[in-house]
Design a protein around this motif. Structure first.
Motif, PDB file in Angstrom:
ATOM      1  N   MET A   1      46.280  11.418  65.329  1.00 40.74           N
ATOM      2  CA  MET A   1      45.934  12.369  66.220  1.00 40.74           C
ATOM      3  C   MET A   1      46.023  11.787  67.742  1.00 40.74           C
ATOM      4  O   MET A   1      45.059  11.258  68.127  1.00 40.74           O
ATOM      5  CB  MET A   1      44.957  13.222  66.316  1.00 40.74           C
ATOM      6  CG  MET A   1      45.052  14.709  66.729  1.00 40.74           C
ATOM      7  SD  MET A   1      43.999  17.017  66.880  1.00 40.74           S
ATOM      8  CE  MET A   1      43.893  16.680  64.768  1.00 40.74           C
TER       9      MET A   1
ATOM     10  N   ILE B   1      49.600  13.835  64.008  1.00 42.21           N
ATOM     11  CA  ILE B   1      49.599  15.431  64.210  1.00 42.21           C
ATOM     12  C   ILE B   1      50.069  14.862  65.709  1.00 42.21           C
ATOM     13  O   ILE B   1      48.641  14.014  66.739  1.00 42.21           O
ATOM     14  CB  ILE B   1      48.041  15.561  64.417  1.00 42.21           C
ATOM     15  CG1 ILE B   1      47.721  16.214  62.782  1.00 42.21           C
ATOM     16  CG2 ILE B   1      48.298  17.338  64.776  1.00 42.21           C
ATOM     17  CD1 ILE B   1      46.450  16.378  62.946  1.00 42.21           C
TER      18      ILE B   1
ATOM     19  N   ILE C   1      41.372  14.174  72.774  1.00 36.26           N
ATOM     20  CA  ILE C   1      41.661  14.301  71.648  1.00 36.26           C
ATOM     21  C   ILE C   1      39.878  13.742  71.194  1.00 36.26           C
ATOM     22  O   ILE C   1      39.142  13.913  70.367  1.00 36.26           O
ATOM     23  CB  ILE C   1      42.465  13.463  70.428  1.00 36.26           C
ATOM     24  CG1 ILE C   1      43.530  14.290  70.969  1.00 36.26           C
ATOM     25  CG2 ILE C   1      41.840  13.493  69.379  1.00 36.26           C
ATOM     26  CD1 ILE C   1      44.068  15.055  70.963  1.00 36.26           C
TER      27      ILE C   1
ATOM     28  N   ALA D   1      41.965  18.062  61.116  1.00 31.19           N
ATOM     29  CA  ALA D   1      41.714  17.422  60.523  1.00 31.19           C
ATOM     30  C   ALA D   1      40.687  17.682  60.081  1.00 31.19           C
ATOM     31  O   ALA D   1      39.916  16.414  59.695  1.00 31.19           O
ATOM     32  CB  ALA D   1      40.858  16.538  62.319  1.00 31.19           C
TER      33      ALA D   1
ATOM     34  N   GLN E   1      43.702  21.808  65.686  1.00 24.73           N
ATOM     35  CA  GLN E   1      43.931  21.018  65.800  1.00 24.73           C
ATOM     36  C   GLN E   1      42.790  20.377  64.679  1.00 24.73           C
ATOM     37  O   GLN E   1      42.986  19.315  63.817  1.00 24.73           O
ATOM     38  CB  GLN E   1      43.913  20.175  66.495  1.00 24.73           C
ATOM     39  CG  GLN E   1      45.112  20.272  67.710  1.00 24.73           C
ATOM     40  CD  GLN E   1      45.718  20.265  69.201  1.00 24.73           C
ATOM     41  OE1 GLN E   1      44.027  19.978  69.722  1.00 24.73           O
ATOM     42  NE2 GLN E   1      46.573  20.733  69.985  1.00 24.73           N
TER      43      GLN E   1
ATOM     44  N   THR F   1      49.708  16.555  69.320  1.00 25.06           N
ATOM     45  CA  THR F   1      49.675  17.700  70.085  1.00 25.06           C
ATOM     46  C   THR F   1      50.552  18.075  71.016  1.00 25.06           C
ATOM     47  O   THR F   1      50.413  18.492  71.474  1.00 25.06           O
ATOM     48  CB  THR F   1      48.111  17.183  70.047  1.00 25.06           C
ATOM     49  OG1 THR F   1      47.735  16.434  70.942  1.00 25.06           O
ATOM     50  CG2 THR F   1      46.647  17.438  69.169  1.00 25.06           C
TER      51      THR F   1
END
Length: 231
Positions: free
Chosen positions: A132, A38, A137, A125, A121, A40
């Motif tokens: 990520m 992912i 994060i 998850a 996000q 971001t």
């Protein structure tokens, strides 16, 4: 690819400044573990691009807060990397423009934008097995991630990597990129909402003198150690 641990999975958070190699490393780690990657940063770039197209500046908090609620951002893995869709349109190339790069930190400092994307996000998850990368994060989006890595490199090395990426595509010098990266570091570190910080339990990896493959292998090894320790 089969997932590690017969279905047992963890979440991996990779944070760090611009140009540290987070996206490339995170993608390779996800591929090797059979996890979902992912990006971001691409999500923030999509918001920036869309807002610019709509004529909304980063300081127009009210308009920006309303605008993001109408955005549908999807990330799709492919053979040539990740494709980014914004309200059904492929914007993968557009969000990598120089104009977006120079302004994304300003839009990312908006509280409504961070709340909107942070929630999205976290949903991605929920089922574990994600890699990520971003700025916050491990410290904010996934504070309970089983493995946190803070990936960094010198400003000079990060500028050189970016220069190699955009050479022939954008009229910019190595010196300009180094200055812009330094300025972006300052913006990311000093913003009030979820600034760029190394989480207390994050493992520091300096990739200045490390090949990307070596960095990815180090993180894969750390993840497998975490999994083994959890059994």
């Amino acid at each position: 690819m089969q997932q590690d641990g017969d279905g047992e999975r963890i979440n991996i958070a990779i944070d760090g400044p611009a140009g540290a190699g987070k996206s490339t490393v995170a993608r390779k780690v996800a591929e090797q573990l059979g996890y979902i990657y992912i990006d971001t940063g691409a999500m923030y770039r999509a918001v920036t691009y869309s807002s610019q197209q709509a004529g909304i500046g980063p300081q127009e908090a009210g308009k920006l807060a309303d605008h993001v609620t109408h955005l549908d951002i999807k990330l799709q893995a492919g053979d040539n990397g990740q494709t980014v869709f914004l309200n059904g349109k492929n914007v993968t190339e557009q969000i990598r423009s120089r104009d977006v790069t120079l302004n994304v930190s300003h839009y990312a400092a908006n509280e409504a934008v961070r709340q909107f994307l942070g929630a999205a996000q976290r949903r991605l998850a929920e089922d574990k097995g994600v890699v990520m990368d971003g700025r916050d994060i491990g410290s904010h989006v996934l504070p309970n991630a089983e493995l946190k890595v803070f990936l960094t490199a010198s400003v000079e090395e990060r500028a050189l990597r970016r220069y190699k990426e955009v050479a022939g595509k954008q009229p910019v010098t190595l010196e300009q990129l180094a200055e812009e990266i330094s300025q972006r570091d300052q913006l990311d570190e000093q913003r009030e909402i979820s600034p760029l910080v190394r989480a207390e339990d994050a493992i520091l990896l300096d990739s200045t003198a490390m090949p990307i493959e070596e960095v990815a292998q180090a993180i894969v090894k750390l993840s497998r150690t975490k999994l083994a320790g959890a059994k």
